[in-house]
Design a protein around this motif. Structure first.
Motif, PDB file in Angstrom:
ATOM      1  N   LEU A   9      33.779  35.219  35.916  1.00  0.00           N
ATOM      2  CA  LEU A   9      35.159  35.668  36.144  1.00  0.00           C
ATOM      3  C   LEU A   9      35.898  35.858  34.820  1.00  0.00           C
ATOM      4  O   LEU A   9      36.632  36.827  34.636  1.00  0.00           O
ATOM      5  CB  LEU A   9      35.907  34.658  37.004  1.00  0.00           C
TER       6      LEU A   9
ATOM      7  N   HIS B  24      24.127  35.562  47.183  1.00  0.00           N
ATOM      8  CA  HIS B  24      25.261  36.353  46.725  1.00  0.00           C
ATOM      9  C   HIS B  24      26.482  36.180  47.634  1.00  0.00           C
ATOM     10  O   HIS B  24      27.589  35.909  47.173  1.00  0.00           O
ATOM     11  CB  HIS B  24      24.866  37.836  46.634  1.00  0.00           C
TER      12      HIS B  24
ATOM     13  N   THR C 178      39.170  45.050  32.034  1.00  0.00           N
ATOM     14  CA  THR C 178      40.571  45.435  32.238  1.00  0.00           C
ATOM     15  C   THR C 178      41.187  45.873  30.904  1.00  0.00           C
ATOM     16  O   THR C 178      42.035  46.776  30.870  1.00  0.00           O
ATOM     17  CB  THR C 178      41.348  44.269  32.875  1.00  0.00           C
TER      18      THR C 178
ATOM     19  N   PHE D  48      30.787  45.287  45.194  1.00  0.00           N
ATOM     20  CA  PHE D  48      32.052  45.943  44.818  1.00  0.00           C
ATOM     21  C   PHE D  48      32.946  44.921  44.102  1.00  0.00           C
ATOM     22  O   PHE D  48      33.062  43.769  44.523  1.00  0.00           O
ATOM     23  CB  PHE D  48      32.767  46.473  46.070  1.00  0.00           C
ATOM     24  N   CYS D  49      33.568  45.380  43.029  1.00  0.00           N
ATOM     25  CA  CYS D  49      34.279  44.470  42.120  1.00  0.00           C
ATOM     26  C   CYS D  49      35.195  43.480  42.852  1.00  0.00           C
ATOM     27  O   CYS D  49      36.122  43.878  43.569  1.00  0.00           O
ATOM     28  CB  CYS D  49      35.108  45.295  41.146  1.00  0.00           C
ATOM     29  N   LEU D  50      34.958  42.215  42.620  1.00  0.00           N
ATOM     30  CA  LEU D  50      35.768  41.168  43.239  1.00  0.00           C
ATOM     31  C   LEU D  50      37.199  41.191  42.688  1.00  0.00           C
ATOM     32  O   LEU D  50      38.139  40.782  43.364  1.00  0.00           O
ATOM     33  CB  LEU D  50      35.116  39.807  42.960  1.00  0.00           C
TER      34      LEU D  50
ATOM     35  N   ARG E 297      30.144  34.635  46.717  1.00  0.00           N
ATOM     36  CA  ARG E 297      31.288  35.545  46.802  1.00  0.00           C
ATOM     37  C   ARG E 297      32.358  34.994  47.741  1.00  0.00           C
ATOM     38  O   ARG E 297      33.547  35.047  47.448  1.00  0.00           O
ATOM     39  CB  ARG E 297      30.808  36.930  47.254  1.00  0.00           C
TER      40      ARG E 297
ATOM     41  N   LEU F  12      43.177  42.795  41.393  1.00  0.00           N
ATOM     42  CA  LEU F  12      43.844  42.255  40.201  1.00  0.00           C
ATOM     43  C   LEU F  12      43.894  43.308  39.089  1.00  0.00           C
ATOM     44  O   LEU F  12      44.935  43.513  38.453  1.00  0.00           O
ATOM     45  CB  LEU F  12      43.090  41.000  39.728  1.00  0.00           C
ATOM     46  N   ALA F  13      42.767  43.985  38.863  1.00  0.00           N
ATOM     47  CA  ALA F  13      42.732  45.007  37.803  1.00  0.00           C
ATOM     48  C   ALA F  13      43.715  46.132  38.117  1.00  0.00           C
ATOM     49  O   ALA F  13      44.428  46.620  37.232  1.00  0.00           O
ATOM     50  CB  ALA F  13      41.316  45.559  37.664  1.00  0.00           C
TER      51      ALA F  13
ATOM     52  N   PHE G 282      40.214  49.366  30.581  1.00  0.00           N
ATOM     53  CA  PHE G 282      40.944  50.177  31.568  1.00  0.00           C
ATOM     54  C   PHE G 282      42.338  50.519  31.031  1.00  0.00           C
ATOM     55  O   PHE G 282      42.776  51.678  31.061  1.00  0.00           O
ATOM     56  CB  PHE G 282      41.004  49.402  32.885  1.00  0.00           C
TER      57      PHE G 282
ATOM     58  N   MET H 152      26.915  35.668  40.691  1.00  0.00           N
ATOM     59  CA  MET H 152      26.833  36.515  41.897  1.00  0.00           C
ATOM     60  C   MET H 152      26.489  37.960  41.561  1.00  0.00           C
ATOM     61  O   MET H 152      25.774  38.626  42.307  1.00  0.00           O
ATOM     62  CB  MET H 152      28.135  36.439  42.698  1.00  0.00           C
ATOM     63  N   LEU H 153      26.987  38.434  40.428  1.00  0.00           N
ATOM     64  CA  LEU H 153      26.750  39.825  40.047  1.00  0.00           C
ATOM     65  C   LEU H 153      25.256  40.137  39.964  1.00  0.00           C
ATOM     66  O   LEU H 153      24.822  41.252  40.230  1.00  0.00           O
ATOM     67  CB  LEU H 153      27.428  40.083  38.694  1.00  0.00           C
TER      68      LEU H 153
ATOM     69  N   GLY I 200      32.285  50.038  41.330  1.00  0.00           N
ATOM     70  CA  GLY I 200      31.010  49.875  42.013  1.00  0.00           C
ATOM     71  C   GLY I 200      31.117  50.290  43.469  1.00  0.00           C
ATOM     72  O   GLY I 200      32.084  50.958  43.879  1.00  0.00           O
TER      73      GLY I 200
ATOM     74  N   LEU J  77      40.951  55.516  36.548  1.00  0.00           N
ATOM     75  CA  LEU J  77      39.676  54.785  36.594  1.00  0.00           C
ATOM     76  C   LEU J  77      38.506  55.756  36.755  1.00  0.00           C
ATOM     77  O   LEU J  77      37.438  55.578  36.183  1.00  0.00           O
ATOM     78  CB  LEU J  77      39.674  53.790  37.758  1.00  0.00           C
TER      79      LEU J  77
ATOM     80  N   VAL K 116      33.589  50.668  33.018  1.00  0.00           N
ATOM     81  CA  VAL K 116      32.197  50.233  33.171  1.00  0.00           C
ATOM     82  C   VAL K 116      31.378  51.482  33.465  1.00  0.00           C
ATOM     83  O   VAL K 116      31.665  52.206  34.412  1.00  0.00           O
ATOM     84  CB  VAL K 116      32.050  49.216  34.329  1.00  0.00           C
TER      85      VAL K 116
HETATM   86  C1  HEM Z   1      39.291  47.883  35.537  1.00  0.00           C
HETATM   87  C2  HEM Z   1      38.700  46.726  35.477  1.00  0.00           C
HETATM   88  C3  HEM Z   1      37.365  46.447  36.117  1.00  0.00           C
HETATM   89  C4  HEM Z   1      36.304  47.294  36.305  1.00  0.00           C
HETATM   90  C5  HEM Z   1      36.187  48.757  35.900  1.00  0.00           C
HETATM   91  C6  HEM Z   1      35.267  46.530  36.964  1.00  0.00           C
HETATM   92  C7  HEM Z   1      34.045  47.054  37.354  1.00  0.00           C
HETATM   93  C8  HEM Z   1      33.125  46.386  38.128  1.00  0.00           C
HETATM   94  C9  HEM Z   1      31.913  46.962  38.656  1.00  0.00           C
HETATM   95  C10 HEM Z   1      31.444  48.396  38.423  1.00  0.00           C
HETATM   96  C11 HEM Z   1      31.287  46.007  39.391  1.00  0.00           C
HETATM   97  C12 HEM Z   1      29.992  46.180  40.194  1.00  0.00           C
HETATM   98  C13 HEM Z   1      28.751  45.916  39.374  1.00  0.00           C
HETATM   99  C14 HEM Z   1      27.483  46.122  40.159  1.00  0.00           C
HETATM  100  O1  HEM Z   1      27.487  46.450  41.351  1.00  0.00           O
HETATM  101  O2  HEM Z   1      26.414  45.973  39.557  1.00  0.00           O
HETATM  102  C15 HEM Z   1      32.083  44.801  39.289  1.00  0.00           C
HETATM  103  C16 HEM Z   1      31.764  43.593  39.863  1.00  0.00           C
HETATM  104  C17 HEM Z   1      32.486  42.436  39.648  1.00  0.00           C
HETATM  105  N1  HEM Z   1      33.711  42.313  39.019  1.00  0.00           N
HETATM  106 FE1  HEM Z   1      34.758  43.783  38.186  1.00  0.00          FE
HETATM  107  N2  HEM Z   1      35.729  45.253  37.149  1.00  0.00           N
HETATM  108  C18 HEM Z   1      37.005  45.153  36.657  1.00  0.00           C
HETATM  109  C19 HEM Z   1      37.828  44.039  36.674  1.00  0.00           C
HETATM  110  C20 HEM Z   1      37.473  42.800  37.148  1.00  0.00           C
HETATM  111  C21 HEM Z   1      38.313  41.639  37.161  1.00  0.00           C
HETATM  112  C22 HEM Z   1      39.767  41.597  36.715  1.00  0.00           C
HETATM  113  C23 HEM Z   1      37.552  40.610  37.665  1.00  0.00           C
HETATM  114  C24 HEM Z   1      37.890  39.167  37.911  1.00  0.00           C
HETATM  115  C25 HEM Z   1      38.944  38.588  37.875  1.00  0.00           C
HETATM  116  C26 HEM Z   1      36.266  41.149  37.991  1.00  0.00           C
HETATM  117  C27 HEM Z   1      35.235  40.434  38.538  1.00  0.00           C
HETATM  118  C28 HEM Z   1      34.075  40.996  39.044  1.00  0.00           C
HETATM  119  C29 HEM Z   1      33.053  40.210  39.732  1.00  0.00           C
HETATM  120  C30 HEM Z   1      33.076  38.711  39.969  1.00  0.00           C
HETATM  121  C31 HEM Z   1      32.064  41.119  40.103  1.00  0.00           C
HETATM  122  C32 HEM Z   1      30.769  40.802  40.848  1.00  0.00           C
HETATM  123  C33 HEM Z   1      30.988  40.969  42.333  1.00  0.00           C
HETATM  124  C34 HEM Z   1      29.738  40.723  43.131  1.00  0.00           C
HETATM  125  O3  HEM Z   1      28.652  40.643  42.572  1.00  0.00           O
HETATM  126  O4  HEM Z   1      29.866  40.597  44.364  1.00  0.00           O
HETATM  127  N3  HEM Z   1      36.251  42.475  37.665  1.00  0.00           N
HETATM  128  N4  HEM Z   1      33.212  45.064  38.540  1.00  0.00           N
END
Ligand code: HEM
Length: 378
Positions: free
Chosen positions: A200, A55, A208, A312-314, A59, A318-319, A211, A47-48, A307, A244, A250
């Motif tokens: 995932l 997408h 995390t 926006f981060c799914l 999601r 949790l994080a 972080f 999905m990312l 994001g 953060l 990221v």
């Molecule tokens: C502090 C920890 C985390 C940070 C800084 C972070 C950061 C991000 C960012 C910046 C994006 C957007 C990327 C984009 O738009 O191109 C993103 C998307 C995503 N994150 Fe996280 N993330 C974190 C933790 C997690 C965790 C714990 C999970 C899952 C259990 C996760 C799963 C995802 C998923 C599946 C997406 C894609 C969402 C989509 O495309 O709709 N992330 N994350």
């Protein structure tokens, strides 16, 4: 890198949600090197790296496991896992926050969610590392590309076996249980599901880990801010957001122009890539006055560490929860923590900003942690 670079908050946030841009990472798979192509094919199904409408479909399938409500049920499990790490370290007076806590904890949490048995977790971690390294790097050599592709194949083979295992029903509330329902739907492509479970696993722990490490370092370097949190546990949720922003795990998001367009006065040609630098946007003085200051009472301003827009981060809820539980535990149980010797070491990565180790020392104790967590709860 053959890409535009956007660093202001206004451009980063607006471009991340601008439908004139695509999130597709490999528009021409055949142009990708032979070694990296197997990985690129899998990433392209995640999905990312997908656009609407695919997408949104993916999601919505996975998001039920990550709502703030679903995630809140994990708090006790996360607290227990943190205690199991800190309790044996407390009498020794030493801890490597990255190796001992920030790396194993998020992996344990996401594996719990997926229903991955404990004995299989080290393998998942060893497959995830080369993939994360490939995603985070601007230039990959042949060996790195091959290692990342092979690791992805191994991870998918494992997940396929796990999700089709016939050893009784999956534990309730796990993603495995959720996916069991999803896969009953004949329209759902199983390979696509596996690719997204891999997302995932990788996204759920590398980020995390950074972080937790970056936040701990920031607090060690700002003892007054740490003291403020010790006396005001109610500030922890806002501290999580400020940490953060202050040192974003990221650093980059990638978008590609779907057609010729104008962005902040520049002419972007169809297909050109734009790197959105979250780390820079989060320190943009226009959005965050005096941005290099760590300030838990900073007014307004929403950071882009998770994001912005449809991607926006799914896993944000949790994080945030993992970060809050870890900070509470570290601050209350190791009140006189200090950096041990040499400067902390940073991982080499363009995209991910995080430490490879963070050694601390503190006065050894065999304290009963129950008192501290209960004090915070009240
Ligand atoms: C502090 C920890 C985390 C940070 C800084 C972070 C950061 C991000 C960012 C910046 C994006 C957007 C990327 C984009 O738009 O191109 C993103 C998307 C995503 N994150 Fe996280 N993330 C974190 C933790 C997690 C965790 C714990 C999970 C899952 C259990 C996760 C799963 C995802 C998923 C599946 C997406 C894609 C969402 C989509 O495309 O709709 N992330 N994350």
């Amino acid at each position: 890198m053959d890409a535009w670079v956007a660093t202001s908050y206004a451009v980063v946030s607006s471009t991340a949600s601008d439908p004139r841009f695509s999130s597709v990472r490999y528009p021409d798979i055949e142009a990708v090197s032979e070694e990296l192509r197997p990985l690129a094919r899998v990433l392209s199904r995640q999905m990312l790296y997908s656009d609407a409408p695919g997408h949104a479909r993916l999601r919505s399938l996975l998001s039920r496991a990550f709502t703030p409500r679903a995630v809140a049920t994990l708090r006790d499990r996360i607290s227990d896992a943190v205690d199991q790490i800190i309790t044996p370290a407390a009498p020794t007076g030493r801890l490597d926050i990255v190796a001992d806590l920030a790396r194993p904890l998020p992996l344990a949490v996401i594996c719990d969610l997926l229903g991955v048995p404990e004995q299989d977790r080290p393998a998942l971690s060893s497959w995830s590392d080369p993939i994360a390294a490939a995603i985070g790097s601007s230039r990959l050599d042949v060996d790195d590309s091959r290692a990342a592709s092979q690791s992805m194949q191994q991870m998918l083979a494992y997940l396929r076996e796990l999700l089709t295992r016939k050893d009784g029903p999956p534990a309730p509330h796990t993603l495995r249980a959720l996916l069991a329902t999803g896969t009953e739907n004949a329209d759902q492509d199983f390979d696509e599901l596996l690719a997204n479970c891999a997302l995932l696993l990788i996204a759920g722990h590398e980020t995390t880990t950074h972080f937790i490490g970056n936040s701990a370092l920031a607090l060690l370097r700002h003892p007054q801010a740490a003291d403020q949190l010790r006396s005001r546990a109610d500030l922890i949720p806002v501290a999580v957001e400020e940490l953060l922003r202050y040192d974003s795990p990221v650093q980059l998001m990638l978008r590609r122009a779907r057609r010729d367009l104008d962005l902040a006065g520049r002419s972007i040609t169809a297909g050109q890539a734009v790197l959105l630098v979250c780390g820079a946007a989060n320190r943009d003085p226009v959005a965050f006055p005096d941005p290099d200051r760590l300030d838990f009472q900073r007014p307004g301003g929403r950071h882009v560490a998770f994001g912005y827009g449809p991607h926006f981060c799914l896993g944000a809820a949790l994080a945030r929860l993992e970060g809050a539980v870890v900070l509470e535990a570290l601050l209350t149980r190791l009140p006189d923590w200090r950096l041990d010797g040499a400067s902390p070491r940073w991982q080499r990565s363009l995209n991910f900003r995080g430490l490879t180790s963070l050694d601390i020392t503190f006065t050894p104790s065999s304290d009963n942690h129950d008192t501290s967590t209960q004090a915070l709860a009240t």
